[in-house]
Design an enzyme around this catalytic site. Structure first.
Site, PDB file in Angstrom:
ATOM      1  CB  SER A 144      17.218  71.474  12.280  1.00  0.00           C
ATOM      2  OG  SER A 144      17.484  70.377  13.138  1.00  0.00           O
ATOM      3  CE1 TYR A 157      22.572  70.860  10.642  1.00  0.00           C
ATOM      4  CE2 TYR A 157      21.235  70.653  12.627  1.00  0.00           C
ATOM      5  CZ  TYR A 157      21.379  70.524  11.252  1.00  0.00           C
ATOM      6  OH  TYR A 157      20.319  70.071  10.492  1.00  0.00           O
TER       7      TYR A 157
HETATM    8  P1  NAD Z   1      21.951  66.375   2.015  1.00  0.00           P
HETATM    9  O1  NAD Z   1      23.391  66.224   2.395  1.00  0.00           O
HETATM   10  O2  NAD Z   1      21.248  65.224   1.359  1.00  0.00           O
HETATM   11  O3  NAD Z   1      21.770  67.699   1.123  1.00  0.00           O
HETATM   12  C1  NAD Z   1      22.485  68.887   1.369  1.00  0.00           C
HETATM   13  C2  NAD Z   1      22.533  69.694   0.109  1.00  0.00           C
HETATM   14  O4  NAD Z   1      23.285  70.890   0.354  1.00  0.00           O
HETATM   15  C3  NAD Z   1      23.231  68.972  -1.057  1.00  0.00           C
HETATM   16  O5  NAD Z   1      22.561  69.258  -2.262  1.00  0.00           O
HETATM   17  C4  NAD Z   1      24.624  69.606  -1.044  1.00  0.00           C
HETATM   18  O6  NAD Z   1      25.284  69.549  -2.311  1.00  0.00           O
HETATM   19  C5  NAD Z   1      24.261  71.027  -0.670  1.00  0.00           C
HETATM   20  N1  NAD Z   1      25.400  71.810  -0.193  1.00  0.00           N
HETATM   21  C6  NAD Z   1      26.260  71.535   0.818  1.00  0.00           C
HETATM   22  N2  NAD Z   1      27.205  72.491   0.894  1.00  0.00           N
HETATM   23  C7  NAD Z   1      26.928  73.400  -0.079  1.00  0.00           C
HETATM   24  C8  NAD Z   1      27.530  74.624  -0.520  1.00  0.00           C
HETATM   25  N3  NAD Z   1      28.635  75.127   0.070  1.00  0.00           N
HETATM   26  N4  NAD Z   1      26.973  75.274  -1.553  1.00  0.00           N
HETATM   27  C9  NAD Z   1      25.877  74.778  -2.186  1.00  0.00           C
HETATM   28  N5  NAD Z   1      25.263  73.650  -1.821  1.00  0.00           N
HETATM   29  C10 NAD Z   1      25.792  72.962  -0.777  1.00  0.00           C
HETATM   30  O7  NAD Z   1      21.217  66.756   3.384  1.00  0.00           O
HETATM   31  P2  NAD Z   1      19.668  66.875   3.743  1.00  0.00           P
HETATM   32  O8  NAD Z   1      19.468  65.892   4.852  1.00  0.00           O
HETATM   33  O9  NAD Z   1      18.769  66.829   2.571  1.00  0.00           O
HETATM   34  O10 NAD Z   1      19.664  68.351   4.401  1.00  0.00           O
HETATM   35  C11 NAD Z   1      19.049  69.478   3.804  1.00  0.00           C
HETATM   36  C12 NAD Z   1      18.727  70.492   4.888  1.00  0.00           C
HETATM   37  O11 NAD Z   1      17.853  69.903   5.848  1.00  0.00           O
HETATM   38  C13 NAD Z   1      19.950  70.983   5.685  1.00  0.00           C
HETATM   39  O12 NAD Z   1      19.830  72.368   5.955  1.00  0.00           O
HETATM   40  C14 NAD Z   1      19.856  70.185   6.971  1.00  0.00           C
HETATM   41  O13 NAD Z   1      20.478  70.847   8.045  1.00  0.00           O
HETATM   42  C15 NAD Z   1      18.361  70.102   7.151  1.00  0.00           C
HETATM   43  N6  NAD Z   1      17.903  69.028   8.021  1.00  0.00           N
HETATM   44  C16 NAD Z   1      18.147  67.714   7.723  1.00  0.00           C
HETATM   45  C17 NAD Z   1      17.701  66.725   8.590  1.00  0.00           C
HETATM   46  C18 NAD Z   1      17.944  65.249   8.330  1.00  0.00           C
HETATM   47  O14 NAD Z   1      17.705  64.425   9.228  1.00  0.00           O
HETATM   48  N7  NAD Z   1      18.380  64.825   7.154  1.00  0.00           N
HETATM   49  C19 NAD Z   1      16.991  67.078   9.744  1.00  0.00           C
HETATM   50  C20 NAD Z   1      16.754  68.442  10.007  1.00  0.00           C
HETATM   51  C21 NAD Z   1      17.204  69.401   9.133  1.00  0.00           C
END
Ligand code: NAD
Length: 262
Positions: A144, A157
């Site tokens: 991130s 985080y």
């Molecule tokens: P999201 O909530 O859409 O997806 C998260 C996924 O992780 C889901 O499939 C959820 O079921 C799974 N998950 C959560 N807890 C879990 C567990 N204990 N075991 C197995 N699976 C689990 O979120 P996203 O935005 O797609 O985020 C995905 C990654 O990208 C994360 O690591 C997040 O930190 C990172 N990220 C997101 C953003 C953003 O703006 N959306 C920015 C930077 C980084």
């Protein structure tokens, strides 16, 4: 024949958002995929079946909970048993919690460190022996912008994401002569259902228009004032899996609309 035909990719947290985009991008390039994450069983089955139908590959679902080391090892074993190998591992599952540090609930701290950081260690630990044996592998961690800079109230985080960046560098060095690369992708704000769902509430609580919420609240730190899309993150990951990226390893690769340049 896609560029990843015959390869297998395991993507954690791929029932939603960025993870689902990774899984579909790899499948689109011909890889078989192991999807993982939480959600309603019918929704997960719909996504799994759509990957097979849309791209003519095989997709299996692992319900592994990323807080449980043995289940994470089981997810990698499922990929190896079903498809013969795990060639690509994407550590992507993640959660967020926002609170002043002195009030940060201890269980939330532990969950974020487990899911956003330790799960990547456990997945890598399980997948590396096979990658070394076959002399090829790609490990991609979703970090991130918060692996490079901090924001207040996100202590767990930010700590986990900085940790992922360090783990990435260490694993890259250990595997450098094995044709296994390890990189992290550091997105800024990505337009996922999770982000979209926050808009109506913020409009109400702050008495703002949708545009004000997006530009003045969400994209305050992102100079382009545009969201990254999950598909852009996935396309970047797909590039990292190709031969042209064989010399990219140990890198923390930003895709953040200029956030960390400021
Ligand atoms: P999201 O909530 O859409 O997806 C998260 C996924 O992780 C889901 O499939 C959820 O079921 C799974 N998950 C959560 N807890 C879990 C567990 N204990 N075991 C197995 N699976 C689990 O979120 P996203 O935005 O797609 O985020 C995905 C990654 O990208 C994360 O690591 C997040 O930190 C990172 N990220 C997101 C953003 C953003 O703006 N959306 C920015 C930077 C980084």
């Amino acid at each position: 024949m896609g560029t990843l035909s015959g390869k297998t990719a395991v993507v954690t947290g791929s029932t939603s958002g960025i993870g689902l985009a990774y899984a579909r991008a790899f499948a689109g390039a011909g890889a078989n995929v192991v999807i993982n994450g939480f959600g309603a069983p019918a929704d997960i089955e719909k996504e799994r079946a759509a990957i097979e139908k849309d791209f003519g590959v095989k997709a299996v679902y692992s319900p592994a909970d990323m807080t449980k080391p043995d289940e994470i090892a089981g997810m990698v074993a499922l990929g190896e048993k079903t498809f013969g190998a795990v060639d690509i591992l994407v550590n992507n599952a993640g959660i967020q919690f926002v609170s002043p540090v002195e009030e940060f609930p201890i269980d939330k701290w532990n969950a974020i460190i487990a899911i956003n950081l330790s799960s990547a260690f456990h997945g890598i630990r399980a997948a590396v022996p096979g990658m070394k044996k076959r002399g090829w592998g790609r490990i991609i961690n979703t970090a991130s912008a918060h692996s490079l800079v901090a924001s207040p109230f996100k202590s767990a985080y930010v700590a986990a994401k900085h940790g992922i960046a360090g783990l990435t560098k260490t694993v890259a060095l250990e595997l450098a002569t094995h044709k296994v690369t390890c990189n992290c992708i550091s997105p800024g704000y990505v337009w996922t259902p999770l982000v979209e769902r926050q808009i109506p509430d913020t409009m109400k609580t702050r008495n703002m228009t949708k545009e004000q919420v997006i530009n003045d609240v969400m994209l305050d730190a992102q100079p382009t004032k545009e969201f990254v899309t999950p598909e852009q993150v996935a396309a970047f990951a797909l590039f990292l899996c190709g031969d042209d990226a064989a010399q990219i390893t140990g890198a923390n690769l930003s895709i953040d609309g200029g956030w960390t340049a400021a």
